[in-house]
Enzyme design. Sequence first.
Site, PDB file in Angstrom:
ATOM      1  N   CYS A  53      33.247  38.806  32.185  1.00 16.51           N
ATOM      2  CA  CYS A  53      33.057  37.377  32.290  1.00 16.51           C
ATOM      3  C   CYS A  53      34.178  36.682  31.534  1.00 16.51           C
ATOM      4  O   CYS A  53      35.043  37.320  30.952  1.00 16.51           O
ATOM      5  CB  CYS A  53      31.694  36.995  31.740  1.00 16.51           C
ATOM      6  SG  CYS A  53      31.097  38.049  30.408  1.00 16.51           S
ATOM      7  N   ARG A 110      36.955  36.546  36.768  1.00 15.23           N
ATOM      8  CA  ARG A 110      36.381  37.543  35.862  1.00 15.23           C
ATOM      9  C   ARG A 110      34.857  37.598  35.953  1.00 15.23           C
ATOM     10  O   ARG A 110      34.233  38.508  35.410  1.00 15.23           O
ATOM     11  CB  ARG A 110      36.789  37.227  34.423  1.00 15.23           C
ATOM     12  CG  ARG A 110      38.266  37.259  34.165  1.00 15.23           C
ATOM     13  CD  ARG A 110      38.616  36.793  32.777  1.00 15.23           C
ATOM     14  NE  ARG A 110      38.168  37.733  31.760  1.00 15.23           N
ATOM     15  CZ  ARG A 110      38.962  38.583  31.113  1.00 15.23           C
ATOM     16  NH1 ARG A 110      40.246  38.609  31.395  1.00 15.23           N
ATOM     17  NH2 ARG A 110      38.492  39.384  30.206  1.00 15.23           N
ATOM     18  N   TRP A 122      29.273  37.308  34.801  1.00 13.01           N
ATOM     19  CA  TRP A 122      29.008  38.407  35.730  1.00 13.01           C
ATOM     20  C   TRP A 122      27.845  39.180  35.134  1.00 13.01           C
ATOM     21  O   TRP A 122      27.956  39.735  34.044  1.00 13.01           O
ATOM     22  CB  TRP A 122      30.246  39.291  35.884  1.00 13.01           C
ATOM     23  CG  TRP A 122      30.098  40.382  36.896  1.00 13.01           C
ATOM     24  CD1 TRP A 122      30.321  40.307  38.237  1.00 13.01           C
ATOM     25  CD2 TRP A 122      29.703  41.741  36.644  1.00 13.01           C
ATOM     26  NE1 TRP A 122      30.090  41.523  38.827  1.00 13.01           N
ATOM     27  CE2 TRP A 122      29.715  42.413  37.873  1.00 13.01           C
ATOM     28  CE3 TRP A 122      29.341  42.446  35.497  1.00 13.01           C
ATOM     29  CZ2 TRP A 122      29.378  43.757  37.993  1.00 13.01           C
ATOM     30  CZ3 TRP A 122      29.003  43.784  35.612  1.00 13.01           C
ATOM     31  CH2 TRP A 122      29.023  44.431  36.852  1.00 13.01           C
ATOM     32  N   ASN A 151      31.176  37.675  25.719  1.00 13.80           N
ATOM     33  CA  ASN A 151      31.568  38.738  26.640  1.00 13.80           C
ATOM     34  C   ASN A 151      31.238  40.073  25.988  1.00 13.80           C
ATOM     35  O   ASN A 151      31.349  40.205  24.765  1.00 13.80           O
ATOM     36  CB  ASN A 151      33.072  38.708  26.921  1.00 13.80           C
ATOM     37  CG  ASN A 151      33.479  37.527  27.768  1.00 13.80           C
ATOM     38  OD1 ASN A 151      32.647  36.809  28.297  1.00 13.80           O
ATOM     39  ND2 ASN A 151      34.776  37.327  27.899  1.00 13.80           N
ATOM     40  N   GLY A 152      30.923  41.071  26.805  1.00 18.58           N
ATOM     41  CA  GLY A 152      30.679  42.402  26.262  1.00 18.58           C
ATOM     42  C   GLY A 152      29.217  42.793  26.338  1.00 18.58           C
ATOM     43  O   GLY A 152      28.396  42.132  26.984  1.00 18.58           O
ATOM     44  N   GLU A 175      42.223  54.815  48.423  1.00 17.03           N
ATOM     45  CA  GLU A 175      42.435  53.408  48.098  1.00 17.03           C
ATOM     46  C   GLU A 175      42.088  52.514  49.284  1.00 17.03           C
ATOM     47  O   GLU A 175      41.492  51.437  49.117  1.00 17.03           O
ATOM     48  CB  GLU A 175      43.895  53.199  47.669  1.00 17.03           C
ATOM     49  CG  GLU A 175      44.315  51.763  47.476  1.00 17.03           C
ATOM     50  CD  GLU A 175      43.601  51.034  46.346  1.00 17.03           C
ATOM     51  OE1 GLU A 175      43.836  49.823  46.201  1.00 17.03           O
ATOM     52  OE2 GLU A 175      42.793  51.664  45.626  1.00 17.03           O
ATOM     53  N   LYS A 224      39.249  49.552  49.208  1.00 19.05           N
ATOM     54  CA  LYS A 224      39.535  48.162  49.550  1.00 19.05           C
ATOM     55  C   LYS A 224      38.557  47.651  50.612  1.00 19.05           C
ATOM     56  O   LYS A 224      38.068  46.530  50.533  1.00 19.05           O
ATOM     57  CB  LYS A 224      40.973  48.013  50.060  1.00 19.05           C
ATOM     58  CG  LYS A 224      42.019  48.091  48.981  1.00 19.05           C
ATOM     59  CD  LYS A 224      41.981  46.877  48.085  1.00 19.05           C
ATOM     60  CE  LYS A 224      42.702  47.127  46.774  1.00 19.05           C
ATOM     61  NZ  LYS A 224      41.931  47.949  45.829  1.00 19.05           N
ATOM     62  N   GLU A 246      35.156  47.102  49.024  1.00 22.50           N
ATOM     63  CA  GLU A 246      35.117  46.023  48.040  1.00 22.50           C
ATOM     64  C   GLU A 246      34.949  44.645  48.670  1.00 22.50           C
ATOM     65  O   GLU A 246      34.157  43.832  48.183  1.00 22.50           O
ATOM     66  CB  GLU A 246      36.418  46.017  47.214  1.00 22.50           C
ATOM     67  CG  GLU A 246      36.495  47.071  46.141  1.00 22.50           C
ATOM     68  CD  GLU A 246      37.797  46.985  45.374  1.00 22.50           C
ATOM     69  OE1 GLU A 246      37.748  46.983  44.139  1.00 22.50           O
ATOM     70  OE2 GLU A 246      38.868  46.916  46.013  1.00 22.50           O
ATOM     71  N   HIS A 248      34.439  70.798  56.726  1.00 20.19           N
ATOM     72  CA  HIS A 248      33.492  71.248  55.702  1.00 20.19           C
ATOM     73  C   HIS A 248      32.382  70.229  55.460  1.00 20.19           C
ATOM     74  O   HIS A 248      31.788  70.196  54.381  1.00 20.19           O
ATOM     75  CB  HIS A 248      34.234  71.544  54.398  1.00 20.19           C
ATOM     76  CG  HIS A 248      35.217  72.667  54.519  1.00 20.19           C
ATOM     77  ND1 HIS A 248      34.847  73.970  54.728  1.00 20.19           N
ATOM     78  CD2 HIS A 248      36.577  72.663  54.492  1.00 20.19           C
ATOM     79  CE1 HIS A 248      35.914  74.729  54.811  1.00 20.19           C
ATOM     80  NE2 HIS A 248      36.991  73.968  54.677  1.00 20.19           N
ATOM     81  N   LYS A 289      36.815  41.025  37.983  1.00 21.31           N
ATOM     82  CA  LYS A 289      38.174  41.541  37.879  1.00 21.31           C
ATOM     83  C   LYS A 289      38.379  42.462  36.682  1.00 21.31           C
ATOM     84  O   LYS A 289      38.767  43.604  36.823  1.00 21.31           O
ATOM     85  CB  LYS A 289      39.147  40.365  37.807  1.00 21.31           C
ATOM     86  CG  LYS A 289      40.617  40.785  37.771  1.00 21.31           C
ATOM     87  CD  LYS A 289      41.041  41.409  39.064  1.00 21.31           C
ATOM     88  CE  LYS A 289      42.500  41.781  39.079  1.00 21.31           C
ATOM     89  NZ  LYS A 289      42.880  42.486  40.300  1.00 21.31           N
TER      90      LYS A 289
END
Length: 608
Positions: free
Chosen positions: A2, A27, A73, A98-99, A481, A485, A488, A504, A603
């Site tokens: 955040c 964020r 967030w 934050n945290g 990747e 993407k 996300e 397999h 982010k």
Amino acid sequence: MCGIVGALAKRNVTPILIDGLKRLEYRGYDSAGIAVLNGTIQRVRKVGRVVETEQAAQQSNVQGFLGIGHTRWATHGGVTEPNAHPHISAELIAVVHNGIIENHEAKREELKARGYHFESQTDTEVIAHLIHWHYAQSKDLLASVQIATEELIGAYAIAVIAADRPDELVCARMGCPLLIGLGQDEFLVASDVSAVIAHTRKVIFLDEGDVSWMRPNDLVIFDRHRLKVQRSVHTSDVSLASLELGPYNHFMQKEIHEQPQAIADTMDAILEQGFSPLLLGEGAEERLQGCTGVQIIACGTSYYAGCIARYWIEALVGIPCQVEIASEYRYREVAIDPNHLLVTISQSGETLDTMEALKYAKQRGLKTALSICNVPESAIPRHSELVFYTRAGAEIGVASTKAFTTQLVGLFALTMILSKIRGKLTAAQEAAYLDELRHVPVSIQHALNLEPQIHVWAERFAKKDHALFLGRGVHYPIAMEGALKLKEITYIHAEAYAAGELKHGPLALVDDSMPVVVIAPNDALLEKLKSNMQEVRARGGELFVFADQDSHFTDSDGVHVIRTPRHTGLLSPIVHAIPVQLLAYHTALARGTDVDKPRNLAKSVTVE
């Protein structure tokens, strides 16, 4: 995950707080709020985006010379207004945080026993009540914050105001970033320089355990031992223009198209100095002289960059290279070889799992750590002996693009430096690799020119619920990747596999409703990859192939081909990253999802 902003000024701080929150919204963006002091604490909180908080603040005419703000967030508790910050205790103490506080449950019970009532499910409300408990006894805001933070276990960055202290702003940090902006007759507090850059370029980065006390024209910083300390003032080189959309519709689109320049900027020093150990800092050659292996630690997209580097390092340097997810590394009994180089990769330089993994490795005897990072003066570089800064500029979109490709440039430079130190890189080879590197921005621009063709594919992908990505060798991480993407920002379920693994298990998923994306450069594994593609076609799967100009693929029934530029050798993964970014972006547009702020994500990941 955040954003924090705070201000003590001789002007109305509400516009400063709102502007800062808008710049920090990447964020965290499920709720936001501000608390401004004007006789009493005026608080406005809203679920949703910052603009809703802005409108509510305007309607309530929130004004004052001192205030704090936060965009959230969710971690503890759902997305509700009572869980949104700031949190207030007894109409006297307001806190943004934050945290994660690990001992919040025990502290909550203690505070309940003291008569405190909790309105939220958050760990942050514990901080507000705890500070109030000490403040009620001492009437000293600074001391109350110092005592309270000493009782907290976990990671935090906090900003605190008190209703009866109209000219005091206190902040503290442990494990989460926090900085102070030095404006004209005003102090600003933020978790990211982007929140203050419109008002000042002069910033102080607080160290672990610091507590800062601000009053008009007076700033004092105390370390974790409560001793007064001086912290360096830095002049930020972040440009305000880099934080604006300009002619683009989304930050992700902007940042995809900025990659030729971002890579060129990151390469500047390399092309000027060659593959010199000095690129990594003073004393790098001595530290790397006896390096017998490399351990790479990262998360998410940065982890995939590390996976590509493993192929480069083992092939060109001839030493073992392991790549591990930071959140796994830090929670197992690792065997540390003091002659190995630890490489941490983080766009923000504040990724908590990566930071804690670095600390853990050092506790177990690691001698040398190299940070590959995009943010100067962030936590991970400060804890590393060697640093390579990418020059991607501000990356606002949650889904990383230019940070990833510039990280690959840094990792390629590391590979060449290690090879050179070990006597495996001749002068002629170095010149040839530098020439290849010099041409990468042009190759990326050619890849960007494929956007109209990729847009056509995206219209078809938008109707799908699942997708499979395949690659082999050094391009397998590009498949990973690409799948990440797509997940996300489009919310399509996507998985990546090394193409040789199809038989397999994953082949059972393939049918005519499952698009299969193939990263197919003209390298030594191309013929093997073609055999894997035939396995897909034999089961009715539809192939979408990103091939080089010289791969000799043609469109046919169930096989769609887009040709990227000529094969660029070892640097091919950097170029092939562009098409999978564009595919995800345009698919998200077609599905109508929020490209820059995908659901449930933020982010800078500063929590576990």
